[in-house]
Design an enzyme around this catalytic site. Structure first.
Site, PDB file in Angstrom:
ATOM      1  N   SER A 199       0.570  -1.360  -0.224  1.00 37.97           N
ATOM      2  CA  SER A 199       0.280  -0.181   0.153  1.00 37.97           C
ATOM      3  C   SER A 199       1.236   1.335  -0.042  1.00 37.97           C
ATOM      4  CB  SER A 199      -0.576  -0.114   1.139  1.00 37.97           C
ATOM      5  OG  SER A 199      -1.750   0.911   1.216  1.00 37.97           O
ATOM      6  N   ASP A 251      -8.691  -4.904  -5.872  1.00 33.85           N
ATOM      7  CA  ASP A 251      -9.016  -4.082  -4.495  1.00 33.85           C
ATOM      8  C   ASP A 251      -9.323  -2.714  -4.243  1.00 33.85           C
ATOM      9  OD1 ASP A 251      -7.020  -2.833  -2.665  1.00 33.85           O
ATOM     10  OD2 ASP A 251      -5.335  -3.263  -3.294  1.00 33.85           O
ATOM     11  N   HIS A 289      -7.253  -6.281   0.064  1.00 40.04           N
ATOM     12  CA  HIS A 289      -6.065  -4.916  -0.250  1.00 40.04           C
ATOM     13  C   HIS A 289      -5.004  -5.762  -0.208  1.00 40.04           C
ATOM     14  CE1 HIS A 289      -3.948  -0.801  -0.156  1.00 40.04           C
ATOM     15  NE2 HIS A 289      -3.943  -1.665   1.054  1.00 40.04           N
TER      16      HIS A 289
END
Length: 501
Positions: free
Chosen positions: A215, A442, A470
């Site tokens: 991320s 995602d 995610h």
């Protein structure tokens, strides 16, 4: 950008061998790469101490202001799980779980043993709290009560009065940070955090960095590659952030990602049978939209405490559940209780988990740090009206999540430290192959961001996970696990465009 599990918060060489190998002592500091004036930082040797469950902890010193390396220093908190096979140890695998604001120390303590056995064998698994986060000169601005008020405020304003109320909350957030953390705010950005990573590399004894970032950790990793393209042997960027987007465009695209994930949840609910919200995905989404509109008018109650479960908190709870597919049954239960019994207890619990709120009303510093990094990394809209236009655009393309995600960054309008450095592609020219992993549905880092980053990087290689949730590596998909592990160990990436299901 918002956190790995926080949106709207207040929610970047041609390989010739396994480079950077060192013995268990880790003494191979890359002196040739030491920037001017930073010798003492690069030459430090951490004092590792046992910190339970086979982990070792230490603190590494870095300059607060890199333009004044002889000035104030701050400590970066580091944790490692030593390689299980010291005789075949490659080096350290530095990790970042996302955020900004996520504690890398907590991440490794919780998730180290979820990494593949091949990586646990060959690498010390290392986590660190980036500057401004947790135990690394934390930015702390708001009390628990102040954050409760911030998150409960209607983040999908219906009129000027509600818009002004939201703006006032954002301004108060920014003022609290200026009052309590003004000395740190100019220095917590991603560029400086990436420079800290190179000092960590040297302090860990590695000639070349090996890195896994998820991320926001991809954004941090991409900035590392841009600044130090010759100083790493392998970088995995999982669930990528596109560095070329403006602050508000990033939020708008993220909101669209959550809409995609919500539809996947709706399709799954219908597909499993007896879905309580409708017999088609469209009907499920319409039911959720109606529920949110009703909650906007009449908040839910909760048995957790006396807080009202507002529309904003309900959206936050839904969003938290979309990060991990295994949470979808919980979301189904939470929505059933909320819609049928007006009971927001489970939704509120999910929302609290999202922003690391404890039952006693205290918070980690994730939210404060998240805002501090995001607000200083990119230019922000100059006023509330301009910000409102971005939120209105977001609502058109992401009706349920758009306003919530975009308005969540409103403190940045009032932030005391601003930058004029416009976003641009990161290319890391001359770097070794960089593996970018994207998940097709995602919610927090839309798949197109991974495509974009892989294209921007001069040596980017795209690996796709056709799935939900995610990021991909720690989901346990055998194809992703093997491709990622092989690359980190050998430096040889999979073929560009490889897809895993």
């Amino acid at each position: 950008m918002r956190a790995a599990k926080t949106i709207g918060v207040a929610t970047v060489l041609a390989f010739t061998a396994v480079a950077g190998c060192s013995d268990g002592g880790g003494e191979n500091t890359a002196r040739s790469a030491v920037p001017t004036g930073l010798d003492t930082f690069y030459e430090q040797k951490p004092s590792w101490k046992d910190c339970k469950d086979d982990f070792e902890c230490a603190t590494v010193q870095v300059p607060l202001d890199y333009s004044k390396p002889s000035g104030e220093k701050i400590g970066i908190s580091v944790i490692r799980l030593p390689a299980s096979d010291g005789s075949n140890r490659i080096g350290s695998l530095l990790t970042n779980p996302g955020g900004p604001g996520g504690s890398g120390v907590d991440f490794i303590r919780q998730a180290a043993r979820a990494f593949g056995a091949d990586l646990r064998s060959r690498f010390d698994l290392v986590g660190f709290d980036p500057r401004g986060v947790a135990d690394s000169a934390a930015v702390r601005c708001n009390t628990g009560a102040q954050l409760d008020a911030f998150f409960a405020t209607d983040a999908s304003p219906d009129d000027q009065r509600e818009t002004e109320r939201l703006g006032a909350q954002g301004e108060k957030f920014a003022q609290n940070c200026e009052t309590k953390a003004e000395d740190k705010l100019p220095y917590v950005g991603t560029v400086n955090a990436a420079r800290d990573m190179d000092i960590l590399r040297a302090a860990l004894g590695d000639d070349k960095l090996t890195y896994y970032g998820a991320s926001y950790g991809t954004y941090l990793g991409a900035f590392y590659a841009e600044q130090f393209p010759k100083n790493f042997r392998a970088l995995v960027l999982d669930g990528a952030v596109d560095p070329n987007l403006s602050s508000t465009d990033l939020l708008i695209e993220q909101a669209k990602g959550f809409e995609t994930a919500l539809r996947a949840f709706a399709e799954d609910c219908v597909g499993t049978g007896n879905c309580p919200f409708g017999t088609s995905a469209d009907a499920v989404i319409e039911s959720i939209s109606t529920f949110l509109a009703e909650t906007d008018k009449q908040p839910l109650t909760s048995s957790r405490d006396s807080r009202k479960v507002t529309e904003s908190l309900a959206v936050m709870g839904i969003a938290r559940s979309l990060y991990v597919k295994e949470y979808w049954p919980v979301l189904r239960q939470a929505l059933t209780a909320a819609m049928q019994n007006k009971d927001g207890t489970t939704l509120l619990g999910l929302a609290d988990e999202m922003v690391e709120r404890e039952p006693d009303g205290t918070y980690s510093n994730q939210t404060d740090a998240n805002m501090a990094v995001n607000c200083v990394d990119k230019p922000n809209p100059p006023d509330l009206a301009t910000y409102g236009k971005a939120a209105a655009e977001a609502k058109k393309v992401a009706p349920r999540f758009g306003p919530f995600v975009v308005w969540g960054g409103v403190p940045c309008v009032y932030w005391p430290t601003q930058t004029d450095q416009e976003p641009k592609p990161l290319t890391a020219n001359g770097a070794a192959p960089i593996l970018v992993i994207g998940t097709t549905r995602d919610p927090a880092t839309p798949y197109k961001w991974s495509e974009n980053l892989a294209d921007q990087l001069s040596s980017g290689v795209l690996l796709t996970y056709d799935g939900d949730g995610h990021t991909a590596y720690l989901q346990g998909n055998p194809c992703i696990t093997k491709a990622t592990g092989d690359y980190l160990i050998t430096g040889d990436p999979p073929d560009n465009g490889t897809r895993c299901r």
